[in-house]
Design a protein around this motif. Structure first.
Motif, PDB file in Angstrom:
ATOM      1  N   SER A   1       0.856  -1.185   0.000  1.00 45.89           N
ATOM      2  CA  SER A   1       0.000   0.000   0.000  1.00 45.89           C
ATOM      3  C   SER A   1       0.892   1.234   0.000  1.00 45.89           C
TER       4      SER A   1
ATOM      5  N   GLU B   1     -10.570  -3.155   8.420  1.00 44.45           N
ATOM      6  CA  GLU B   1     -11.704  -3.787   7.747  1.00 44.45           C
ATOM      7  C   GLU B   1     -11.650  -5.306   7.900  1.00 44.45           C
ATOM      8  N   GLN B   2     -10.458  -5.871   7.791  1.00 47.87           N
ATOM      9  CA  GLN B   2     -10.310  -7.314   7.965  1.00 47.87           C
ATOM     10  C   GLN B   2     -10.596  -7.727   9.412  1.00 47.87           C
TER      11      GLN B   2
ATOM     12  N   ASP C   1      -4.268   4.323   4.518  1.00 44.10           N
ATOM     13  CA  ASP C   1      -5.014   3.348   3.707  1.00 44.10           C
ATOM     14  C   ASP C   1      -4.707   1.917   4.153  1.00 44.10           C
TER      15      ASP C   1
ATOM     16  N   LYS D   1      -7.376  -0.856   5.730  1.00 39.76           N
ATOM     17  CA  LYS D   1      -7.594  -2.194   5.167  1.00 39.76           C
ATOM     18  C   LYS D   1      -7.471  -3.262   6.257  1.00 39.76           C
TER      19      LYS D   1
END
Length: 214
Positions: free
Chosen positions: A114, A126-127, A119, A123
Motif C-alpha cells: 500500500s 476492515e479485515q 489506507d 484495510k
C-alpha cells in the motif's frame, strides 16, 4: 454502549484498548488531518515473543518539511519490513491456539504494498471487523480542529508514550497468552495477540475490558 462519538488516531494492528473502545461507541471518527507524530501506534504494534515484548515498526517516507499530514504519509519499502514483521509474528504465535485460523487472511498484508499508511491501516481494520463479525463504522475526520460535539477524544490517549492510561474505564481483561508462564499477563498488546490466543472469544474479552462506572 456510550452515546458519545469516539475520536481515535489510526493504528497498525491497534492495541486491545483501541478495539475495546471501538465496540463501546456507536460513532467512531478516525483522525486524518493531524501531523504525523513519531513513536506511536500509528505505524507500530506491540506483540509478545519468547524474549519479551516486540515492537514492530512500519518505516515511513520522510518528507521535505517537518510536518506531514497522516493522510499523506507514505510507507517506505526501502527495507523488507513486511517479511521481517511476518516472520516475527509467526515465530511469536505459531504455537498459539488460533494462529492457523487467521494466518491465511492476514498474510496478504505482508505481501502486497500500500502506498499510504492510513489506507493500509484502514484495510487491516476492515479485515479485523470481518474477524469480529462487526460493522466497520469508521468515519474519517473532515478537519483537524473540527471535533464533533459530545465526542470522547482518545486521539492521543492510546499511546506507548503514556506511563499512565488516561482512560480509567479501560481495564484489560486477562486472558491466557503464549508466554504467560514466563511473563504473566501482559495487558494491552496488539489485537493480534488477543486474536491468536482467544480466537472467537476475543470479542467477549473486549467487551469485558471496560468498566463504564469508572
Amino acid at each position: 454502549m456510550d452515546n458519545r462519538a469516539l475520536l481515535l488516531s489510526t493504528a497498525y494492528f491497534a492495541p486491545v484498548h483501541f478495539y475495546t473502545r471501538y465496540l463501546y461507541h456507536s460513532e467512531v471518527y478516525l483522525e486524518q488531518f493531524e501531523n504525523f507524530p513519531k513513536q506511536t501506534y500509528r505505524n507500530r504494534c506491540l506483540i509478545l515473543g519468547g524474549n519479551g515484548p516486540i515492537s514492530l515498526v512500519i518505516p515511513v517516507v520522510k518528507g521535505r518539511g517537518p510536518k506531514i499530514l497522516i493522510k499523506d504519509l507514505q510507507i517506505s519499502y526501502d527495507e523488507n519490513w513486511q517479511r521481517n514483521h511476518w516472520q516475527t509474528i509467526v515465530s511469536a504465535y505459531n504455537s498459539s491456539p488460533y494462529f492457523e485460523y487467521y494466518q491465511d487472511e492476514l498474510y496478504p498484508f505482508f505481501e502486497s504494498k500500500s502506498k499510504y499508511l492510513l489506507d493500509f491501516n484502514l484495510k487491516i481494520h476492515e479485515q479485523l471487523c470481518d474477524f469480529f463479525e462487526i460493522d466497520n463504522k469508521i468515519r474519517l475526520t473532515e478537519d483537524f480542529e473540527k471535533v464533533p460535539e459530545n465526542t470522547f477524544n482518545l486521539r492521543d490517549g492510546i499511546s506507548p508514550k503514556l506511563k499512565h492510561n488516561p482512560d480509567t474505564a479501560f481495564q484489560a481483561q486477562p486472558y491466557t497468552q503464549v508466554f504467560s508462564d514466563k511473563y504473566g499477563f501482559m495487558p494491552d498488546l496488539s489485537i493480534l495477540d488477543l486474536l491468536f490466543n482467544e480466537g472467537p472469544n476475543a470479542y467477549t474479552i473486549l467487551l469485558q475490558s471496560i468498566n463504564p462506572n469508572m
